[in-house]
Motif scaffolding. Structure first.
Motif, PDB file in Angstrom:
ATOM      1  N   ALA A  31       0.843  -1.186   0.000  1.00 47.31           N
ATOM      2  CA  ALA A  31       0.000   0.000   0.000  1.00 47.31           C
ATOM      3  C   ALA A  31       0.886   1.246   0.000  1.00 47.31           C
ATOM      4  CB  ALA A  31      -0.926  -0.004   1.214  1.00 47.31           C
ATOM      5  N   GLU A  32       1.061   1.823  -1.173  1.00 45.64           N
ATOM      6  CA  GLU A  32       1.806   3.081  -1.329  1.00 45.64           C
ATOM      7  C   GLU A  32       3.147   3.061  -0.598  1.00 45.64           C
ATOM      8  OE1 GLU A  32      -0.906   6.124  -0.140  1.00 45.64           O
ATOM      9  OE2 GLU A  32      -2.229   5.749  -1.845  1.00 45.64           O
ATOM     10  N   VAL A  33       3.931   2.038  -0.894  1.00 46.85           N
ATOM     11  CA  VAL A  33       5.232   1.922  -0.224  1.00 46.85           C
ATOM     12  C   VAL A  33       6.263   2.814  -0.912  1.00 46.85           C
ATOM     13  CG1 VAL A  33       7.139   0.387   0.363  1.00 46.85           C
ATOM     14  CG2 VAL A  33       4.779  -0.418   0.601  1.00 46.85           C
ATOM     15  N   THR A  34       6.815   3.731  -0.153  1.00 49.28           N
ATOM     16  CA  THR A  34       7.880   4.606  -0.639  1.00 49.28           C
ATOM     17  C   THR A  34       9.109   4.365   0.230  1.00 49.28           C
ATOM     18  OG1 THR A  34       6.367   6.266  -1.504  1.00 49.28           O
ATOM     19  CG2 THR A  34       8.578   7.028  -0.930  1.00 49.28           C
ATOM     20  N   LEU A  35      10.175   3.905  -0.408  1.00 45.97           N
ATOM     21  CA  LEU A  35      11.371   3.510   0.354  1.00 45.97           C
ATOM     22  C   LEU A  35      12.599   3.681  -0.520  1.00 45.97           C
ATOM     23  CD1 LEU A  35      12.709   2.016   2.810  1.00 45.97           C
ATOM     24  CD2 LEU A  35      12.101  -0.136   1.697  1.00 45.97           C
ATOM     25  N   GLU A  36      13.659   4.237   0.071  1.00 48.65           N
ATOM     26  CA  GLU A  36      14.907   4.406  -0.678  1.00 48.65           C
ATOM     27  C   GLU A  36      15.996   3.513  -0.099  1.00 48.65           C
ATOM     28  OE1 GLU A  36      15.649   8.616  -0.424  1.00 48.65           O
ATOM     29  OE2 GLU A  36      14.424   9.011  -2.220  1.00 48.65           O
ATOM     30  N   ILE A  37      16.779   2.919  -0.989  1.00 48.24           N
ATOM     31  CA  ILE A  37      17.925   2.129  -0.558  1.00 48.24           C
ATOM     32  C   ILE A  37      19.176   2.921  -0.929  1.00 48.24           C
ATOM     33  CG2 ILE A  37      19.095  -0.098  -0.719  1.00 48.24           C
ATOM     34  CD1 ILE A  37      16.443  -1.243  -1.841  1.00 48.24           C
ATOM     35  N   ARG A  38      20.016   3.174   0.075  1.00 43.97           N
ATOM     36  CA  ARG A  38      21.196   4.008  -0.164  1.00 43.97           C
ATOM     37  C   ARG A  38      22.411   3.178  -0.526  1.00 43.97           C
ATOM     38  NH1 ARG A  38      20.437   7.400   5.397  1.00 43.97           N
ATOM     39  NH2 ARG A  38      18.452   8.389   4.866  1.00 43.97           N
ATOM     40  N   LYS A  39      23.241   3.741  -1.379  1.00 46.82           N
ATOM     41  CA  LYS A  39      24.443   3.025  -1.810  1.00 46.82           C
ATOM     42  C   LYS A  39      25.311   2.643  -0.625  1.00 46.82           C
ATOM     43  CE  LYS A  39      24.670   4.786  -6.427  1.00 46.82           C
ATOM     44  NZ  LYS A  39      25.160   5.773  -7.365  1.00 46.82           N
ATOM     45  N   GLY A  40      25.719   1.381  -0.582  1.00 49.87           N
ATOM     46  CA  GLY A  40      26.676   0.929   0.423  1.00 49.87           C
ATOM     47  C   GLY A  40      26.085   0.621   1.784  1.00 49.87           C
ATOM     48  N   GLU A  41      24.765   0.612   1.892  1.00 48.67           N
ATOM     49  CA  GLU A  41      24.177   0.316   3.204  1.00 48.67           C
ATOM     50  C   GLU A  41      23.635  -1.107   3.268  1.00 48.67           C
ATOM     51  OE1 GLU A  41      20.641   2.395   4.488  1.00 48.67           O
ATOM     52  OE2 GLU A  41      19.552   1.992   2.630  1.00 48.67           O
ATOM     53  N   ILE A  42      23.476  -1.588   4.505  1.00 49.41           N
ATOM     54  CA  ILE A  42      22.670  -2.781   4.739  1.00 49.41           C
ATOM     55  C   ILE A  42      21.340  -2.271   5.278  1.00 49.41           C
ATOM     56  CG2 ILE A  42      22.355  -4.903   6.069  1.00 49.41           C
ATOM     57  CD1 ILE A  42      25.394  -5.138   6.289  1.00 49.41           C
ATOM     58  N   LEU A  43      20.291  -2.475   4.487  1.00 52.03           N
ATOM     59  CA  LEU A  43      18.956  -2.083   4.915  1.00 52.03           C
ATOM     60  C   LEU A  43      18.197  -3.356   5.261  1.00 52.03           C
ATOM     61  CD1 LEU A  43      16.707   0.091   5.214  1.00 52.03           C
ATOM     62  CD2 LEU A  43      16.180  -0.271   2.799  1.00 52.03           C
ATOM     63  N   ALA A  44      17.719  -3.439   6.496  1.00 52.43           N
ATOM     64  CA  ALA A  44      16.956  -4.624   6.917  1.00 52.43           C
ATOM     65  C   ALA A  44      15.475  -4.319   6.803  1.00 52.43           C
ATOM     66  CB  ALA A  44      17.303  -5.000   8.348  1.00 52.43           C
ATOM     67  N   LEU A  45      14.723  -5.309   6.306  1.00 50.75           N
ATOM     68  CA  LEU A  45      13.287  -5.166   6.181  1.00 50.75           C
ATOM     69  C   LEU A  45      12.645  -6.126   7.173  1.00 50.75           C
ATOM     70  CD1 LEU A  45      11.090  -3.808   4.466  1.00 50.75           C
ATOM     71  CD2 LEU A  45      11.385  -5.630   2.765  1.00 50.75           C
ATOM     72  N   VAL A  46      11.863  -5.568   8.112  1.00 47.59           N
ATOM     73  CA  VAL A  46      11.244  -6.412   9.142  1.00 47.59           C
ATOM     74  C   VAL A  46       9.732  -6.192   9.171  1.00 47.59           C
ATOM     75  CG1 VAL A  46      13.358  -6.322  10.555  1.00 47.59           C
ATOM     76  CG2 VAL A  46      11.489  -4.729  11.043  1.00 47.59           C
ATOM     77  N   GLY A  47       9.043  -7.135   9.809  1.00 45.45           N
ATOM     78  CA  GLY A  47       7.587  -7.050   9.906  1.00 45.45           C
ATOM     79  C   GLY A  47       7.023  -8.437  10.141  1.00 45.45           C
ATOM     80  N   ASP A  48       5.786  -8.475  10.629  1.00 50.22           N
ATOM     81  CA  ASP A  48       5.154  -9.758  10.921  1.00 50.22           C
ATOM     82  C   ASP A  48       4.902 -10.568   9.659  1.00 50.22           C
ATOM     83  OD1 ASP A  48       4.910 -10.323  13.565  1.00 50.22           O
ATOM     84  OD2 ASP A  48       3.073  -9.148  13.874  1.00 50.22           O
ATOM     85  N   ASN A  49       4.517 -11.831   9.838  1.00 47.05           N
ATOM     86  CA  ASN A  49       4.123 -12.666   8.704  1.00 47.05           C
ATOM     87  C   ASN A  49       3.007 -11.970   7.944  1.00 47.05           C
ATOM     88  OD1 ASN A  49       4.641 -15.146  11.028  1.00 47.05           O
ATOM     89  ND2 ASN A  49       5.772 -15.131   9.131  1.00 47.05           N
ATOM     90  N   GLY A  50       3.159 -11.918   6.628  1.00 49.87           N
ATOM     91  CA  GLY A  50       2.113 -11.331   5.800  1.00 49.87           C
ATOM     92  C   GLY A  50       2.172  -9.820   5.693  1.00 49.87           C
ATOM     93  N   ALA A  51       3.223  -9.192   6.242  1.00 48.29           N
ATOM     94  CA  ALA A  51       3.329  -7.728   6.233  1.00 48.29           C
ATOM     95  C   ALA A  51       3.570  -7.173   4.827  1.00 48.29           C
ATOM     96  CB  ALA A  51       4.452  -7.277   7.169  1.00 48.29           C
ATOM     97  N   GLY A  52       4.094  -8.028   3.932  1.00 49.96           N
ATOM     98  CA  GLY A  52       4.357  -7.570   2.558  1.00 49.96           C
ATOM     99  C   GLY A  52       5.828  -7.520   2.196  1.00 49.96           C
ATOM    100  N   LYS A  53       6.695  -8.024   3.074  1.00 51.58           N
ATOM    101  CA  LYS A  53       8.152  -7.941   2.858  1.00 51.58           C
ATOM    102  C   LYS A  53       8.569  -8.668   1.574  1.00 51.58           C
ATOM    103  CE  LYS A  53       9.026 -10.070   6.742  1.00 51.58           C
ATOM    104  NZ  LYS A  53       7.626 -10.422   7.118  1.00 51.58           N
ATOM    105  N   SER A  54       8.143  -9.930   1.458  1.00 55.70           N
ATOM    106  CA  SER A  54       8.555 -10.700   0.273  1.00 55.70           C
ATOM    107  C   SER A  54       7.972 -10.093  -0.996  1.00 55.70           C
ATOM    108  CB  SER A  54       8.134 -12.161   0.403  1.00 55.70           C
ATOM    109  OG  SER A  54       8.846 -12.789   1.452  1.00 55.70           O
TER     110      SER A  54
END
Ligand SMILES: Nc1ncnc2c1ncn2[C@@H]1O[C@H](COP(=O)(O)OP(=O)(O)OP(=O)(O)O)[C@@H](O)[C@H]1O
Ligand SMILES: [Mg+2]
Length: 268
Positions: A31-54
């Motif tokens: 739902a309207e996900v806006t997210l930036e991944i920065r060069k050279g970082e480790i960005l972790a994506l967390v959330g409950d089962n079914g949150a939409g991560k995969s």
């Protein structure tokens, strides 16, 4: 586990996702996900089962086409219809199934689908086993990865070693972004921490990494920033050094209403 700071992140944006939407029938997985991944970082994506991560990472790996929104890589809009489109844009994904062929050895797995060949009598193409073995050895050395042997079928190797081989395959092409969905999930404590060490080493070599994990101890040990999702929405993106495990648990379980006053600045 000791937290390790990013060595090379410049804050420059590598991948920008803007207002991504994805519906499965009546279910809004993104739902309207806006997210930036920065060069050279480790960005972790967390959330409950079914949150939409995969689902979110599948839009980046070309496995799922969003119904709305846009993705930019290095500032340029992209449209991934297949995993090859994502690979061509420098995005490689380690899937949970790893995609190894058990009966093949390490170099054969590393070069699976992009085998090196040589010409016999300048005419007949033949697999160049020696070159693949040498390149595999160099690759493993570069990342200080040790395996008991390169010559055995990979089914004889442990879960962590198999994970390492799956990652090594992707390093052959020097990706811009490496995505991992729960790489430590099926591993024991020792093996899991070796994979964590490898992830940090890759980041220190300049790779950008997006990693999904349910294990907050792991997340806090390696991630530069933590993105929290709930019910298809991005709740907040917090620098790991600026928050706590309890605060992240609050966001995972309660969404925006679970965000501490001091973390409100990171709300999406
Ligand atoms: N192919 C699909 N068809 C229908 N619904 C789907 C499909 N893939 C995912 N979903 C639904 O979309 C929502 C988000 O799923 P997703 O797999 O992205 O969650 P997740 O955060 O990765 O969860 P987990 O931690 O369990 O892996 C869930 O409600 C899921 O049931
Ligand atoms: Mg998932």
């Amino acid at each position: 586990m000791q937290r390790q700071e990013a060595a090379v992140s410049t804050g420059e944006v590598l991948v920008a996702m803007r207002n991504l939407d994805k519906y499965y029938g009546g279910l809004r997985a993104l739902a309207e996900v806006t997210l930036e991944i920065r060069k050279g970082e480790i960005l972790a994506l967390v959330g409950d089962n079914g949150a939409g991560k995969s689902t979110l990472i599948k839009t980046l790996s070309g496995a799922v086409e969003p119904d709305g929104g846009e993705i930019l890589v290095d500032g340029r809009p992209v449209s991934f219809k297949t995993p090859k489109d994502a690979t061509d844009a420098g995005i490689e994904t380690v899937h949970q199934t790893l995609g190894l062929v058990d009966t093949l050895d390490v170099p054969q797995n590393v070069f699976l689908g992009r085998e090196l060949t040589k010409k016999v009598f300048g005419l007949f193409p033949q697999l160049d086993q020696a070159a693949m073995r040498r390149r595999t050895h160099e690759l493993l050395q570069r990342f200080a990865i040790s395996l008991p042997t390169l010559n055995e079928p990979v089914h004889s190797l442990s879960g962590g070693q198999r994970q390492t081989i799956a990652i090594s395959r992707l390093l052959l092409v020097e990706p811009k972004l490496l995505i991992m969905d729960e790489p430590m999930a099926a591993l024991g404590v020792d093996e899991g921490s070796k994979v964590l060490d490898l992830v940090v080493k890759l980041r220190d070599e300049g790779l950008t990494i997006l990693i999904i994990s349910h294990n907050l101890e792991h997340v806090f040990a390696i991630a530069d920033r933590i993105a929290v999702m709930k019910n298809g929405r991005l709740v907040a993106v917090v620098p790991s050094a600026a928050t706590t495990r309890e605060a992240v648990v609050g966001m995972i379980t309660m969404g925006a209403s679970g965000v501490r006053t001091e973390d409100r600045q990171w709300l999406s």
